[in-house]
Every structure is written in C-alpha cells, then in structure tokens.
Design a protein around this motif. Structure first.
Motif, PDB file in Angstrom:
ATOM      1  N   GLY A  28       3.915  36.941  11.235  1.00 55.56           N
ATOM      2  CA  GLY A  28       4.715  36.635  12.415  1.00 55.56           C
ATOM      3  C   GLY A  28       4.201  37.239  13.701  1.00 55.56           C
ATOM      4  O   GLY A  28       4.917  37.258  14.700  1.00 55.56           O
ATOM      5  N   GLN A  29       2.960  37.700  13.707  1.00 57.05           N
ATOM      6  CA  GLN A  29       2.402  38.366  14.884  1.00 57.05           C
ATOM      7  C   GLN A  29       1.159  37.635  15.404  1.00 57.05           C
ATOM      8  O   GLN A  29       0.537  36.846  14.686  1.00 57.05           O
ATOM      9  CB  GLN A  29       2.008  39.814  14.569  1.00 57.05           C
ATOM     10  CG  GLN A  29       3.169  40.721  14.209  1.00 57.05           C
ATOM     11  CD  GLN A  29       2.697  42.132  13.906  1.00 57.05           C
ATOM     12  OE1 GLN A  29       1.594  42.348  13.397  1.00 57.05           O
ATOM     13  NE2 GLN A  29       3.543  43.102  14.221  1.00 57.05           N
ATOM     14  N   THR A 105       4.892  40.234  18.418  1.00 53.94           N
ATOM     15  CA  THR A 105       5.540  39.233  17.565  1.00 53.94           C
ATOM     16  C   THR A 105       5.546  37.895  18.293  1.00 53.94           C
ATOM     17  O   THR A 105       5.649  37.838  19.532  1.00 53.94           O
ATOM     18  CB  THR A 105       6.982  39.639  17.237  1.00 53.94           C
ATOM     19  OG1 THR A 105       7.743  39.703  18.445  1.00 53.94           O
ATOM     20  CG2 THR A 105       7.026  40.993  16.547  1.00 53.94           C
ATOM     21  N   ASP A 107       7.806  35.773  18.449  1.00 52.20           N
ATOM     22  CA  ASP A 107       9.084  35.534  19.114  1.00 52.20           C
ATOM     23  C   ASP A 107       9.166  36.195  20.484  1.00 52.20           C
ATOM     24  O   ASP A 107      10.046  35.855  21.281  1.00 52.20           O
ATOM     25  CB  ASP A 107      10.243  36.056  18.248  1.00 52.20           C
ATOM     26  CG  ASP A 107      10.430  35.223  16.981  1.00 52.20           C
ATOM     27  OD1 ASP A 107       9.950  34.080  16.956  1.00 52.20           O
ATOM     28  OD2 ASP A 107      11.053  35.736  16.033  1.00 52.20           O
TER      29      ASP A 107
END
Length: 324
Positions: A28-29, A105, A107
């Motif tokens: 997720g990075q 991340t 996000d």
C-alpha cells in the motif's frame, strides 16, 4: 541516496547530510523521488528533544520531515502501476521527508496540477490546508478589520491574502522592516513592525478610530496580549499557536467586560470545514487557481541545518522548503 539525519538532540548543527540506503515501499505504499520537502516550526522543537503538544521527540537516529513533493518512482504490493511517474505531494505518517527519496501510503497522495511547481505544492499541503480550516472558523466579512500576527509567515501570509479577498481591512504585524514591507506587498492596508515598542499605537493611529474586529494569533506571549488589547467590543480572537513559547493570556474578565470571543481555531473546530484530505485538496486547488500564493524561503537539502537555524531566528518568510 542522501538524507538529513539527526543522531543527537540539540542545535540545528546536529542535522547531518549523509548517504543512507534508499527506502523500499511496502504494502500500500509508494516511493517518492523527492524534489521538495517542507520544514515545519515544530520540527525545530522536536529536534531539541522537546515535546510539542501530542508530538513526542522521535527515536534516534531519525530523518525528519513530514511533507514531500516529487515523482512516484516505485510502487509497493497492492498499488496500481498507474501511479508510476506521476507528480504527487503527500504528508508522511512516519517522517523521512528530508531526503532524496521517501515512502508514503498511497492514500496520502495528492496529484500536483501540471502548472503548479513542487515547492508551492509542498508549501500548501499542510500549511495551506490548516489555513483553509482556520479561515473557515474565522468567517471573515467585508465589515471586518483583521489583524494578523506573524503576517509574513507561512500561515500569516495566507491569512493576509484571504482578508483582502474577503474585502476586509487587513492589518499585518511582522518582525523587522523588511518583513513589514513584504506584508505591504501582500496588500496590507496597515503593516507594522512588532519590534517597535509602540506598534499597537501605530495600528490605532492608522485605523483612525476603527476597532480591530478579528485577531489571528499564532505568536502568543506578550505580543499576542498586545494584539488582544487592540480588539474592539465584540471582537473575535482566534489562536492557532504560540511561537513566542507561551499562549496569549486571556481571562474570563476579558471576555465578559469586552464581549469578546476567544477560540482555539485548529483541531476539532476545523471539522465542519472538512477533513484533512479535503482541506489539503482545497488548498491545492486554490493554489492552482492563483488565489492562494504562498511565500516560500528555499534552501537546498544539504543546508537543512541552515534552514532550521534561520527559521528559529525568524529570518525566513513564509514556508521553508528544502529543494532536492
């Protein structure tokens, strides 16, 4: 890669420019090839080993920095390859921003508009979003006389611009004649140097009978108290920090006898304006549209120690940015 590392708490000179292994993005990075990194005032306090509100001094050695802009150079498991090569700006959860590469991340990423440079993007990702939230609390109107403390600083310069956009009378207070002149260039109706002992009297004279109705104070201490004394009946005092080392002293008597309101303008009070991601996106949009133009003082990455020293000595204007 090269990075700035802190091995021992203390003065700015403890920040060392070193060669270190590059970070590898995990699940997720992404890895950002950094072009600009933001420097925040609280990082100078943490560097000395002192806590700042909820922020505790980090474990050493550490690469400081929580704001970066650059290009996605690698993605970790679970991240779409579409991110590769995209210009992005991000707030880092675990620091590591004073470096040629950093991990974030997916996000946390915001795409940078094509015509917005990396330094401007990193200057507004946190400072700009905080300004958006505070201004939503302030609710400036054309009827206001707005006094901004540290008006040549990262937040203060943005507040000055918004006061002008709102049609309010803008009063900027800054340290030194050069900074006062820069505040005039930002469109201040009144600009004063707080190093002059009679600066409150100068403000009163320039306003010619009008009262200050709003104070935006991130300085605190004696200067913040002097700003409070300039508020007219029914005035609003919004605090967002205390660069002087202690908050502005405000008593219940001040509020009752002068019908003032005082608000800590960050944190939960900003929630109605939107969450951190929404505020950051709004700040980037405002910067891309040219309505929000941050002042920036730039240093090369290898001179991070000089950047910290200048920031602590109040020799910088606007947001301090390290360029890579």
């Amino acid at each position: 890669m090269h990075a700035i590392r802190l091995h021992a708490f203390g003065p700015a000179q403890n920040l060392r420019y070193e060669e270190v292994p590059g970070p590898v993005p995990g699940e997720g990075q992404v890895r950002i090839d950094v072009r600009a990194s933001g420097v925040h005032l609280i990082e100078t306090t943490l560097r000395r080993g002192l806590p700042v509100g909820p922020h505790e001094p980090p474990a050493l050695p550490v690469i400081p920095g929580a704001e970066v802009a650059g290009v996605v150079g690698a993605v970790g498991p679970g991240v779409s390859g579409d991110w590769l090569g995209r210009r992005v700006v991000a707030q880092l959860e675990l620091g590591g921003g004073y470096a040629e590469q950093a991990v974030a991340t997916v996000d946390s990423l915001h795409r940078i508009p094509d015509h917005l440079d990396d330094g401007t993007a990193v200057a507004v990702i946190t400072t700009g979003s905080t300004a958006q939230g505070i201004l939503a609390v302030a609710q400036l109107t054309p009827h206001d006389v707005v006094l901004v403390m540290s008006a040549a600083g990262g937040l203060g310069s943005l507040f000055m611009q918004e006061a002008r956009h709102a049609g309010a009378v803008a009063v900027g207070v800054a340290g030194g004649p050069a900074k006062a002149e820069r505040v005039r260039e930002l469109g201040a109706d009144v600009a004063v140097d707080y190093r002059e002992a009679d600066w409150p009297a100068r403000v009163r004279k320039a306003l010619d009978g009008r009262d200050v109705s709003v104070v935006l104070d991130g300085v605190g201490g004696r200067l913040g108290r002097q700003a409070l004394e300039l508020l007219g009946p029914g005035g609003r005092f919004l605090l967002h920090g205390w660069a002087a080392g202690e908050p502005t002293e405000i008593t219940t008597r001040d509020l009752v006898e002068r019908q003032l309101t005082a608000t800590w303008a960050i944190g939960p009070n900003m929630i109605p304006a939107g969450g951190p991601r929404e505020l950051a996106a709004r700040a980037l949009d405002e910067a891309a549209a040219g309505r929000l133009v941050p002042l920036i003082t730039r240093f090369p990455l290898e001179r991070a120690a000089d950047a910290h020293a200048a920031l602590e000595a109040r020799e910088t204007e606007g947001k301090v940015v390290l360029t890579v």
